[in-house]
Design a protein around this motif. Structure first.
Motif, PDB file in Angstrom:
ATOM      1  N   THR A   1       3.390   7.944   8.228  1.00  0.00           N
ATOM      2  CA  THR A   1       3.989   8.995   9.062  1.00  0.00           C
ATOM      3  C   THR A   1       3.543   8.898  10.509  1.00  0.00           C
ATOM      4  N   ARG A   2       2.444   8.205  10.721  1.00  0.00           N
ATOM      5  CA  ARG A   2       1.956   8.047  12.094  1.00  0.00           C
ATOM      6  C   ARG A   2       1.462   6.621  12.273  1.00  0.00           C
ATOM      7  N   PHE A   3       2.058   5.937  13.277  1.00  0.00           N
ATOM      8  CA  PHE A   3       1.745   4.536  13.496  1.00  0.00           C
ATOM      9  C   PHE A   3       1.602   4.314  15.005  1.00  0.00           C
ATOM     10  N   GLU A   4       0.434   3.846  15.435  1.00  0.00           N
ATOM     11  CA  GLU A   4       0.171   3.649  16.865  1.00  0.00           C
ATOM     12  C   GLU A   4      -0.085   2.176  17.143  1.00  0.00           C
ATOM     13  N   LEU A   5       0.713   1.638  18.115  1.00  0.00           N
ATOM     14  CA  LEU A   5       0.618   0.217  18.444  1.00  0.00           C
ATOM     15  C   LEU A   5       0.707  -0.010  19.960  1.00  0.00           C
ATOM     16  N   ASP A   6       0.654   1.050  20.736  1.00  0.00           N
ATOM     17  CA  ASP A   6       0.824   0.885  22.181  1.00  0.00           C
ATOM     18  C   ASP A   6      -0.425   0.263  22.815  1.00  0.00           C
ATOM     19  N   GLU A   7      -0.257  -0.143  24.066  1.00  0.00           N
ATOM     20  CA  GLU A   7      -1.334  -0.755  24.856  1.00  0.00           C
ATOM     21  C   GLU A   7      -1.873  -2.024  24.207  1.00  0.00           C
ATOM     22  N   ASN A   8      -0.964  -2.836  23.641  1.00  0.00           N
ATOM     23  CA  ASN A   8      -1.322  -4.171  23.189  1.00  0.00           C
ATOM     24  C   ASN A   8      -0.814  -5.179  24.218  1.00  0.00           C
ATOM     25  N   ASN A   9      -0.661  -6.427  23.802  1.00  0.00           N
ATOM     26  CA  ASN A   9      -0.336  -7.470  24.793  1.00  0.00           C
ATOM     27  C   ASN A   9       1.072  -7.358  25.356  1.00  0.00           C
ATOM     28  N   THR A  10       2.023  -6.785  24.606  1.00  0.00           N
ATOM     29  CA  THR A  10       3.407  -6.727  25.077  1.00  0.00           C
ATOM     30  C   THR A  10       3.982  -5.338  24.867  1.00  0.00           C
ATOM     31  N   GLY A  11       5.070  -5.080  25.595  1.00  0.00           N
ATOM     32  CA  GLY A  11       5.773  -3.813  25.425  1.00  0.00           C
ATOM     33  C   GLY A  11       6.481  -3.717  24.099  1.00  0.00           C
ATOM     34  N   TYR A  12       6.716  -4.878  23.452  1.00  0.00           N
ATOM     35  CA  TYR A  12       7.393  -4.867  22.162  1.00  0.00           C
ATOM     36  C   TYR A  12       6.579  -4.090  21.132  1.00  0.00           C
ATOM     37  N   CYS A  13       5.243  -4.149  21.266  1.00  0.00           N
ATOM     38  CA  CYS A  13       4.369  -3.399  20.346  1.00  0.00           C
ATOM     39  C   CYS A  13       4.639  -1.899  20.470  1.00  0.00           C
ATOM     40  N   THR A  14       4.753  -1.465  21.714  1.00  0.00           N
ATOM     41  CA  THR A  14       5.034  -0.045  21.922  1.00  0.00           C
ATOM     42  C   THR A  14       6.394   0.320  21.330  1.00  0.00           C
ATOM     43  N   ALA A  15       7.362  -0.590  21.492  1.00  0.00           N
ATOM     44  CA  ALA A  15       8.699  -0.332  20.937  1.00  0.00           C
ATOM     45  C   ALA A  15       8.653  -0.237  19.416  1.00  0.00           C
ATOM     46  N   VAL A  16       7.856  -1.082  18.807  1.00  0.00           N
ATOM     47  CA  VAL A  16       7.720  -1.029  17.344  1.00  0.00           C
ATOM     48  C   VAL A  16       7.138   0.317  16.921  1.00  0.00           C
ATOM     49  N   GLU A  17       6.102   0.750  17.649  1.00  0.00           N
ATOM     50  CA  GLU A  17       5.502   2.059  17.326  1.00  0.00           C
ATOM     51  C   GLU A  17       6.541   3.172  17.402  1.00  0.00           C
ATOM     52  N   VAL A  18       7.346   3.144  18.479  1.00  0.00           N
ATOM     53  CA  VAL A  18       8.339   4.198  18.663  1.00  0.00           C
ATOM     54  C   VAL A  18       9.459   4.067  17.631  1.00  0.00           C
TER      55      VAL A  18
ATOM     56  N   ASN B   1       0.829  -1.215   0.000  1.00  0.00           N
ATOM     57  CA  ASN B   1       0.000   0.000   0.000  1.00  0.00           C
ATOM     58  C   ASN B   1       0.860   1.261   0.000  1.00  0.00           C
ATOM     59  N   GLU B   2       0.467   2.215  -0.817  1.00  0.00           N
ATOM     60  CA  GLU B   2       1.225   3.462  -0.925  1.00  0.00           C
ATOM     61  C   GLU B   2       0.380   4.692  -0.611  1.00  0.00           C
ATOM     62  N   THR B   3      -0.783   4.471   0.006  1.00  0.00           N
ATOM     63  CA  THR B   3      -1.665   5.625   0.287  1.00  0.00           C
ATOM     64  C   THR B   3      -1.882   5.860   1.785  1.00  0.00           C
ATOM     65  N   ILE B   4      -1.859   4.828   2.586  1.00  0.00           N
ATOM     66  CA  ILE B   4      -2.135   4.997   4.011  1.00  0.00           C
ATOM     67  C   ILE B   4      -0.967   5.721   4.672  1.00  0.00           C
ATOM     68  N   THR B   5      -1.295   6.826   5.333  1.00  0.00           N
ATOM     69  CA  THR B   5      -0.268   7.609   6.040  1.00  0.00           C
ATOM     70  C   THR B   5      -0.389   7.490   7.558  1.00  0.00           C
ATOM     71  N   GLU B   6      -1.589   7.135   8.037  1.00  0.00           N
ATOM     72  CA  GLU B   6      -1.795   6.993   9.485  1.00  0.00           C
ATOM     73  C   GLU B   6      -2.525   5.691   9.764  1.00  0.00           C
ATOM     74  N   LEU B   7      -1.997   4.913  10.741  1.00  0.00           N
ATOM     75  CA  LEU B   7      -2.599   3.637  11.122  1.00  0.00           C
ATOM     76  C   LEU B   7      -2.586   3.521  12.636  1.00  0.00           C
ATOM     77  N   ASN B   8      -3.771   3.344  13.229  1.00  0.00           N
ATOM     78  CA  ASN B   8      -3.899   3.226  14.680  1.00  0.00           C
ATOM     79  C   ASN B   8      -4.364   1.830  15.038  1.00  0.00           C
ATOM     80  N   LEU B   9      -3.478   1.082  15.716  1.00  0.00           N
ATOM     81  CA  LEU B   9      -3.798  -0.283  16.174  1.00  0.00           C
ATOM     82  C   LEU B   9      -3.648  -0.398  17.687  1.00  0.00           C
ATOM     83  N   SER B  10      -3.705   0.706  18.388  1.00  0.00           N
ATOM     84  CA  SER B  10      -3.521   0.664  19.841  1.00  0.00           C
ATOM     85  C   SER B  10      -4.695  -0.036  20.524  1.00  0.00           C
TER      86      SER B  10
END
Length: 1073
Positions: free
Chosen positions: A770-787, A738-747
């Motif tokens: 440009t904006r990717f949210e993955l925090d508050e999932n099952n592990t802290g690794y998700c938050t690390a990926v977001e950051v 995909n080349e159109t999505i700029t923001e994805l929220n999966l928190s």
């Protein structure tokens, strides 16, 4: 004039008067004083030499004046000023003419001001009658004495005075009626600033406001005289003046003849029925008065008479609103007399007045003559009471009837007959509203019979008749028979009556033949399912009925049948509101079938019903090919699937909409499929928010399948759903292409390490996110990926805060790898996580040669001596880190001991950049002191150091003292609440002997005894810089404390509790101790 010829007498007797006196003034003397002084000499003494006499504030009676004035036969000038309590002879010009001719023959100058205040308004004397005796030749031709009389309205004051008169002019600020002896014209004088809208002269003014002046009836009488001669006044306000029936009668004659007045306000007076009738009689022939305001008076005629005046004279008026004016049957007569000949008014509203059959007769008679009236409203309009009627129906109470009975009209069957007779003649009336009266089946029959022949009436409203005489099935039959013949009526309202299934059948039969009726309102009746079915069947063939209102009958399909008929026949219908109609799935199927092929409705509200999955599917299928419905509201129904249907319809049809926000819709995977299908070919939606919708991995697959072809959506929010690692894989696969999505929220989902890894890998080469949210999932690794994604893409990011995010060593490695090439992030906060020694190694490798990061917080992370060694080795080469936090307060994870601290000591021996190091509350006894020594050595701005409650003993004080030897900046040192004894005190004493900077030293609550205190005293003998030394709460004897304070006042022995230690809970590093 010299003193010898003039004297003012205010406190002496006339016996004192000199014989040569020519002019005497009696001022402020009562009658008794004057007369007693005169009576002693009056029998033997005259004053022929007295030529001028002034009596100010004269209280003498006419009899006393007749006794006094003849004593001065030579008077040439007489001046009298007197306030009277009655209109006696002093006001009589004839009296003065005779008296002066006989007693004062040579008097050639007579000045006076006589005032009478009629506080109770009992006098009926007008200013006209007062001025007449002063218009004889004696006054005007012989003496040339000119007199004016006036009446001051706010004060009920009558004045008579010669002119000119300076004293009289003092009252000019009040509204005044005046007439002069030189002319018979009454004038109305008003102070411009108070009573007139501009500075026009009184004789040309057009507007006068005399409201709130307590004019009362007597003032009205005087005012009436003035108005006879005043022909420029067009607006007069006499409101709130206590004018009663007599005052209205005084105005009667003036209003009959007045040709200028266009607006007269008599509101809020005390005019009763008699006074109102005077006004009506006076104005029957008046053609100029457009507005007569009479509200707030005492009678029931006033409002009707006001309207009658306007009907007769205002040629521009087109409507009269007399709602809630308490007009009774007699009051209506005034109105109808004027209405008969009126040629401009097209609407009259007489609702909520209590009028009955007699008034109906008057109105009917007027209708037979009137040629312009098209709308007559005689009932409570439905918008005001419909809700109350429905509420009473649902609660099975009729207290509405009693509560609102006094506010409605009382027209019954006889009144309906009068109107029916009038409609046989009248050809103009198009609307007759008889809501909330007392018309039953008999009265309805009268009206129905005339409907068979009438060709003008288009709207007939017979809603909500009173419970004693409501319209039932028989009345419905009469109306239905009329509808079969009538070709004019387009609206019939019989809601709120007692029509049942039979009545509904009568109407149904009529609708099969009638081709003109557009609206039939039979809400709030007794129609059941059978009656509803009759009407529904009739509506199938009727093509003209657009609105059939059936709500709140006994049948269950009322709302749907009404809607179906409207949808079918009303080709202009664009909005349909079916909110809160108890519509279930079966009813919705009927509605959905009707919507097939509809091309006009753009908004449909079905919220707050009982629609389930089945009904929602009916609706969705019916609307598959619909291209016009833009807004479908299905909120608060039984099934969450409804929300998905509504969103899908909007997506498909609304070409202007760019966002779909379905937060908290609970649509699930099936609902997500509907939305995904609708979005496949959509070219306008750019933002899709499906947060909190219980979407799982299957729903995500529907979305990713759609997004693989959709090129419009740039923002996708899927937070707070049930997406797991499988759903994350679907999204990862999508992001690779995909080349159109700029923001994805999966928190706030259920994604674990595997899903997070898939997403991270997919974004390695992605250039659009440009904006990717993955925090508050099952592990802290998700938050690390977001950051990590943020580090890679956000070129403005300078700080990372991952405090308490469940970060472990694998997450730290990911972040450290991303940070290696970053050139802008300067602050890292990883406190309160679980990175351990391995994570510390990854960070040590990062900072070893890093020239950007200046602050690193690793507090509370389970780091031990091994991890500290990695960091210490890295610090040997690091030249940019200025702040390092290794604070640890958890006793179970206090892993750093003296060995770990020594690693830091060795590594930082030559470091000159680190200014803040915190290794407090680990297992090391001198970790805090070591951190302080770093600050003392490198921090060029450090002037205050707080090391209280640091478990510092003598050994640690020695280490600190060595650091203080070369420090020239520190001014305040707090070592309170530690474990310092006499030995440690000796180290401090040695410092004080040489130190020239420290001004305050706090050693409260340690273990210092007399020896240590004496060592400090010796040091202070040569130290002139220290201003305060606090030693309270130690083991120093009272005798020594007393002795030391006598020797040196800088000693203080207050305990910790005596200090304000609001700042002692934190050290200079800014963390809680």
């Amino acid at each position: 004039m010299s003193h010898s010829t003039e004297q003012v007498i205010s406190d002496t007797s006339i016996l004192c008067l000199p014989v040569e006196l020519h002019h005497c003034i009696f001022d402020h003397l009562d009658a008794q004083t004057i007369l007693l002084s005169i009576q002693q000499v009056c029998k033997q003494l005259l004053y022929p030499q007295l030529t001028s006499l002034t009596i100010g504030h004269c209280r003498l009676s006419i009899k006393d004046l007749e006794f006094l004035l003849p004593l001065t036969p030579s008077l040439v000038h007489l001046k009298l000023i007197s306030d009277r309590f009655a209109l006696d002879s002093i006001f009589d010009g004839n009296y003065w003419e005779q008296f002066i001719s006989m007693k004062l023959p040579i008097l050639n100058r007579f000045e006076f001001l006589f005032t009478y205040i009629d506080e109770k308004c009992k006098s009926c004397t007008g200013i006209t009658s007062l001025i007449l005796p002063f218009q004889t030749s004696f006054w005007l031709d012989t003496k040339h004495w000119y007199v004016t009389t006036d009446y001051i309205l706010p004060q009920s004051k009558t004045r008579l005075y010669t002119t000119p008169n300076n004293v009289a002019n003092n009252e000019e600020r009040f509204a005044t009626l005046t007439v002069s002896s030189t002319e018979s014209i009454h004038r109305l004088l008003a102070h411009p600033r108070r009573y007139m809208p501009n500075d026009a002269e009184a004789n040309t003014m057009t507007t006068l406001n005399l409201s709130n002046n307590e004019i009362e009836d007597n003032g009205a009488r005087q005012l009436a005289n003035a108005l006879r001669d005043h022909q420029t006044l067009t607006i007069l306000d006499l409101s709130n003046n206590k004018i009663g029936n007599d005052g209205a009668q005084y105005l009667y004659d003036v209003l009959r003849r007045n040709k200028a007045l266009a607006r007269l306000n008599l509101s809020y007076n005390q005019i009763g029925n008699n006074g109102a009738q005077y006004l009506d009689n006076a104005l029957k022939k008046n053609k100029t008065l457009m507005i007569l305001e009479l509200r707030g008076n005492r009678d029931t005629y006033c409002e009707a008479i006001s309207a009658a005046v306007q009907l007769r004279n205002d040629k521009k008026i087109s409507s009269i609103n007399l709602q809630s004016k308490d007009i009774d049957d007699n009051g209506i007569k005034f109105l109808t007399d004027a209405l008969s000949d009126n040629e401009t008014v097209i609407e009259v509203n007489l609702s909520k007045n209590g009028i009955g059959d007699k008034a109906a007769q008057y109105l009917a008679d007027a209708l037979q003559n009137n040629k312009t009236l098209t709308s007559l409203i005689l009932g409570i309009i439905d918008e005001e009471n419909g809700y109350r009627r429905r509420k009473c129906r649902r609660e099975k109470t009729y207290d509405w009837e009693e509560r609102y009975c006094d506010h409605r009209n009382q027209i019954g069957d006889k009144g309906a007959e009068y109107f029916a007779n009038a409609l046989e003649v009248n050809t103009m009336l198009s609307k007759l509203d008889l809501t909330c009266n007392r018309i039953g089946d008999i009265g309805t029959e009268y009206l129905a019979n005339v409907l068979k022949k009438n060709t003008s009436l288009k709207t007939l409203i017979l809603a909500n008749q009173c419970k004693e005489n409501r319209i039932g099935d028989i009345g419905a039959q009469h109306l239905a028979d009329a509808l079969q013949q009538n070709q004019t009526l387009i609206m019939l309202d019989v809601s709120g009556n007692q029509i049942g299934d039979n009545g509904a059948q009568y109407f149904a039969d009529a609708l099969q033949k009638n081709q003109t009726l557009i609206t039939l309102d039979i809400e709030l009746n007794e129609i059941g399912d059978n009656g509803i079915q009759y009407l529904n069947d009739a509506g199938r063939d009727n093509k003209t009925l657009m609105k059939l209102r059936l709500e709140d009958n006994l049948g269950s399909n009322c709302a749907v049948v009404s809607a179906v008929i409207q949808i079918r026949n009303d080709k202009t219908l664009t909005k349909l509101n079916l909110q809160s109609k108890n519509i279930d799935d079966n009813q919705l199927k009927y509605l959905a079938d009707t919507l097939l092929g509809n091309e006009t409705i753009v908004e449909l509200d079905l919220s707050k019903n009982k629609i389930g999955d089945v009904g929602a599917q009916y609706l969705y299928d019916a609307l598959k090919d619909n291209k016009t419905l833009m807004k479908l509201d299905l909120k608060r129904n039984t099934s969450p699937y409804c929300m998905a249907v509504a969103a899908a319809v909007q997506i498909r049809n609304d070409k202007k909409n760019s966002e779909i926000q379905l937060f908290l819709g609970y649509i699930g995977d099936n609902g997500t499929k509907l939305i995904a299908d609708a979005l496949c070919n959509n070219e306008t939606i750019t933002k899709l928010d499906l947060s909190a919708n219980e979407i799982g991995d299957v729903g995500v697959q529907y979305l990713t399948d759609m997004l693989s072809n959709n090129k419009m959506i740039t923002k996708l929010c899927l937070g707070s759903n049930r997406i797991g690692d499988t759903g994350a894989k679907y999204l990862a696969d999508l992001l690779r292409i995909n080349e159109t999505i700029t923001e994805l929220n999966l928190s706030h989902n259920q994604i674990g390490d595997n899903g997070a890894t898939q997403l991270f890998d997919s974004l390695q080469n992605n250039k659009t996110i440009t904006r990717f949210e993955l925090d508050e999932n099952n592990t802290g690794y998700c938050t690390a990926v977001e950051v990590a994604i943020k580090i890679r893409n956000d070129k403005t990011l300078t700080e990372i805060n991952l405090q308490h995010k469940n970060i472990e060593e694998n997450a730290i490695k990911l972040l450290a790898d991303e940070l290696r090439t970053n050139k802008i992030i300067t602050k890292l906060d990883f406190s309160l996580n679980q990175i351990g020694d391995t994570g510390a190694k990854h960070l040590a490798d990062l900072i070893r040669n890093n020239t950007i990061i200046s602050e690193l917080d690793l507090s509370e992370n389970g780091i031990g001596n091994i991890g500290v060694r990695y960091i210490a080795d890295a610090l040997r080469d690091n030249k940019t880190l200025i702040k390092l936090m290794l604070y640890n307060s958890d006793e179970e994870t206090n892993l750093i001991d003296d060995i770990g601290v020594q690693y830091l000591v060795d590594a930082l021996q030559n470091n000159t950049t680190l200014i803040k190091l915190d290794v407090y509350v680990n297992k090391s006894s001198y970790g805090k002191v070591f951190g302080a020594t770093i600050g003392l050595r490198n921090d060029k701005k450090l002037t205050e150091l707080n090391l209280s409650r640091g478990q510092i003993g003598d050994k640690e004080v020695q280490y600190l003292a060595n650091a203080l030897k070369n420090n020239q900046r520190l001014t305040k040192l707090d070592l309170s609440s530690n474990q310092i004894g006499d030995i440690g005190t000796q180290y401090l004493a040695e410092i004080l002997k040489e130190n020239k900077n420290i001004t305050e030293l706090n050693l409260v609550s340690n273990q210092i005894a007399d020896i240590g205190a004496q060592q400090l005293a010796l040091a202070l003998k040569n130290n002139k810089t220290l201003k305060e030394l606090s030693l309270g709460g130690n083991n120093i004897s009272n005798e020594l404390q007393h002795s030391l304070q006598l020797q040196d006042t800088r000693f203080s022995f207050l305990k910790n509790d005596d200090y304000d230690d609001s700042e002692s809970d934190s050290d200079y590093f800014g963390y809680d101790s």
